[in-house]
Design an enzyme around this catalytic site. Structure first.
Site, PDB file in Angstrom:
ATOM      1  N   ASP A   5      -7.262  45.686  10.318  1.00 41.15           N
ATOM      2  CA  ASP A   5      -6.232  44.672  10.530  1.00 41.15           C
ATOM      3  C   ASP A   5      -4.939  45.328  11.050  1.00 41.15           C
ATOM      4  OD1 ASP A   5      -5.502  41.834  10.034  1.00 41.15           O
ATOM      5  OD2 ASP A   5      -4.003  42.715   8.704  1.00 41.15           O
TER       6      ASP A   5
ATOM      7  N   GLU B 261      -8.089  45.893  15.363  1.00 43.42           N
ATOM      8  CA  GLU B 261      -7.339  44.750  15.886  1.00 43.42           C
ATOM      9  C   GLU B 261      -6.062  45.336  16.487  1.00 43.42           C
ATOM     10  OE1 GLU B 261      -5.099  40.677  14.489  1.00 43.42           O
ATOM     11  OE2 GLU B 261      -4.855  42.533  13.404  1.00 43.42           O
TER      12      GLU B 261
HETATM   13  C1  NOJ Z   1      -4.222  39.793  11.599  1.00 43.10           C
HETATM   14  C2  NOJ Z   1      -5.174  38.864  10.942  1.00 43.10           C
HETATM   15  O1  NOJ Z   1      -6.244  38.612  11.796  1.00 43.10           O
HETATM   16  C3  NOJ Z   1      -4.377  37.627  10.612  1.00 43.10           C
HETATM   17  O2  NOJ Z   1      -5.192  36.579  10.184  1.00 43.10           O
HETATM   18  C4  NOJ Z   1      -3.355  37.995   9.582  1.00 43.10           C
HETATM   19  O3  NOJ Z   1      -2.509  36.877   9.351  1.00 43.10           O
HETATM   20  C5  NOJ Z   1      -2.495  39.160  10.042  1.00 43.10           C
HETATM   21  N1  NOJ Z   1      -3.252  40.205  10.657  1.00 43.10           N
HETATM   22  C6  NOJ Z   1      -1.759  39.771   8.884  1.00 43.10           C
HETATM   23  O4  NOJ Z   1      -2.655  40.470   8.064  1.00 43.10           O
END
Ligand code: NOJ
Length: 533
Positions: free
Chosen positions: A207, A268
């Site tokens: 993440d 991500e």
């Molecule tokens: C990215 C995640 O995919 C999202 O859903 C989340 O709100 C943020 N990171 C914070 O963790």
């Protein structure tokens, strides 16, 4: 599981949004038991594995991305024993399991943050987060330490009333950012990696992988957060994508490589350019990084082709495959992004064939294989922190997180044995259930199943999971014809009139070939053909 070298390079991974996939105990919330009971569905769909969104203990301020304990299972979703059973059963069926790692922040209920709140400024407890003194305003009022904005709206700083300090939260105030220059933070994340690796996971989705390290002195950013979802750019140069973040991934890569089997990580990474994304997947860093440019591209031939070409070129420079994705739990479902009603559906069917023909890895978001649209939920049902923090002006991401319809003709469509689901399900989804689509050869579900079967067959013929090279053929304007070195041709018509079908043996058509024939490629459709390689 039998190990295929580089299995992750062309794997198709299915993103399970845990609370919305399948509920085994009737409380309206999807859970690990529900996932285990549906693994046969995923195997039959033809994916290679699943990525589980966070299932850790969480107060659920941000859908579980506010983690109170990264090494446990939320009791509402199962237990560690249940997790072990899920992994064992997935492996028995030949499915890989990835879990979500949330290293940038914790929940404010995490024991570390509670300890930090009780500790004094300058204490080791506070050093695990980013506590700072404020600045004085012209009238003597206290202002946040800098001008950074939260991704969810408003200042990225929240006051700590007791001491007068502020703490940084790039997301919700209930998600304080960790200080990645602190040794405890570094060691604890490694402990978490090993904890899940020891339990047999095949990899991690990381993440906010570009966000862990911030500019050392936390200076003002030159601009404000841009409204593009997570679209961090030069205006926020001090909060994201710092060079030192790559050291984190070099350390983690060593941990992953120290385990038997090919354990992997996909990041991500929301950065502005393909070149910046590629830096995260150098040979000694992460294995993969999602390509969000494709997800953001409109339904236009040039935009889609450019997204593909640029990603392949920059990834080739570091020897990594691209990781294609059209939808996830943070984005409007692509069926709805591409247009309303039937036109969106036709385009989503065509897009599926484009996605699955691209060389590299593909990540599917649960429900795209059913052609689910974005749902406009009633205001009172919305849970995304974006809704509240925007003063109820931006609806947020709940519309793509509505539970999956499995069977029957009324909500909750077999998702739960109880009467309700945690987000309400539309009244008109009876035709979209897995059950309804399974008996319909023209359904989106059967299109995905056929495409995934053909993709697997192509892989077993070609042997090694090396991404086949791709060439664009000359094509009418508003069309894309890509030709892979293994002989697969994917033609997509993004224009408004029929075009002739390119040469080759037709394998799959996103429109119904019985209706449209095989000589033309109608508007908003795609086809797979085979030619000698
Ligand atoms: C990215 C995640 O995919 C999202 O859903 C989340 O709100 C943020 N990171 C914070 O963790």
């Amino acid at each position: 599981m039998a190990e295929a070298p580089g299995w992750w390079r062309d794997a198709v991974i299915y993103q399970v949004y845990v609370r919305s996939f399948s509920d085994s105990d009737g409380d309206g919330l999807g859970d690990l038991g529900g996932i285990r009971s549906r693994l046969g569905y995923l195997r039959d769909l033809g994916v290679d594995g699943l990525w589980l969104t966070p299932f850790y203990p969480s107060p659920l301020v941000d859908g579980g991305y506010d983690v109170a304990d990264p090494r446990d299972v939320d009791p509402a979703l199962g237990s560690l024993d249940e997790f072990d059973r899920l992994v064992a059963e997935a492996h028995r069926l030949g499915l890989r399991v990835l879990v979500d790692l949330v290293p940038n922040h914790t929940s404010d209920r995490h024991p570390w943050f509670q300890a930090a709140l009780s500790a004094e400024p300058g204490s080791p407890e506070r050093d695990r987060y980013l506590f700072r003194d404020g600045r004085s305003g012209p009238d003597g009022s206290q202002l946040p330490p800098n001008n950074w904005q939260s991704v969810f709206g408003g200042s990225a700083w929240a006051p700590d009333e007791r001491t007068g300090q502020w703490f940084l939260h790039l997301f919700a105030p209930e998600q304080p950012d960790l200080n990645w220059r602190n040794a405890d933070v570094v060691a604890d994340a490694e402990r978490t990696l090993r904890f899940w690796l020891d339990r047999g996971v095949d990899g991690f989705r990381i993440d906010v992988a570009h966000g862990l390290i911030k500019s050392a002195d936390l200076p003002d950013n030159p601009g404000a957060y841009s409204p593009e979802l997570f679209g961090h750019g030069p205006e926020e140069v001090h909060s994201w994508d710092q060079p030192e973040v790559h050291d984190v991934y070099r350390r983690w890569r060593k941990v992953l490589d120290s385990y038997p089997g090919e354990r992997m990580a996909v990041g991500e990474v929301w950065v502005r350019t393909d070149e910046a994304t590629a830096r995260y997947v150098r040979p000694d860093e992460l294995h993969l990084a999602f390509n969000f440019r494709l997800l953001r591209a409109p339904w236009e031939a040039t935009a889609l082709r450019d997204a593909v070409t640029a990603s392949l070129a920059s990834m080739a420079g570091v020897g990594a495959p691209s990781s294609w994705v059209l939808s996830n739990h943070d984005a409007v479902r692509h069926r709805s992004r591409y247009g309303d009603g039937e036109i969106g559906l036709r385009r989503a069917r065509a897009a599926a064939l484009l996605l699955l023909a691209l060389p590299g890895a593909a990540y599917l978001y649960q429900g795209e294989e059913l052609g689910l649209p974005e749902v406009r939920l009633p205001d009172e049902a919305l849970q995304d922190p974006i809704w509240l923090r925007s003063g109820r002006t931006t609806r947020g991401r709940d519309g793509c997180r509505v539970p999956l319809p499995w069977q029957g003709t009324a909500a909750p469509y077999g998702f739960s044995a109880g009467a309700d689901s945690w987000l309400p399900m539309p009244e008109d989804w009876a035709a979209l259930t897995v059950e309804a689509q399974t008996v319909d050869p023209g359904s989106v579900l059967e299109l995905y199943r056929s495409a995934l079967r053909l993709r697997r067959e192509a892989r077993s013929v070609s042997g090694a999971p090396r991404a086949p090279a791709l060439f664009w053929e000359d094509s009418p304007p508003d069309c894309l014809v890509l030709h892979r070195e293994d002989g697969l041709v994917c033609a997509v018509n993004l224009g408004s009139t029929d075009v002739p079908m390119p040469a080759g043996t037709l394998l799959l058509h996103s429109a119904d070939p019985e209706t449209v024939g095989t000589a033309v490629l109608p508007a908003d459709s795609a086809a797979w053909l085979r030619r000698a390689g």
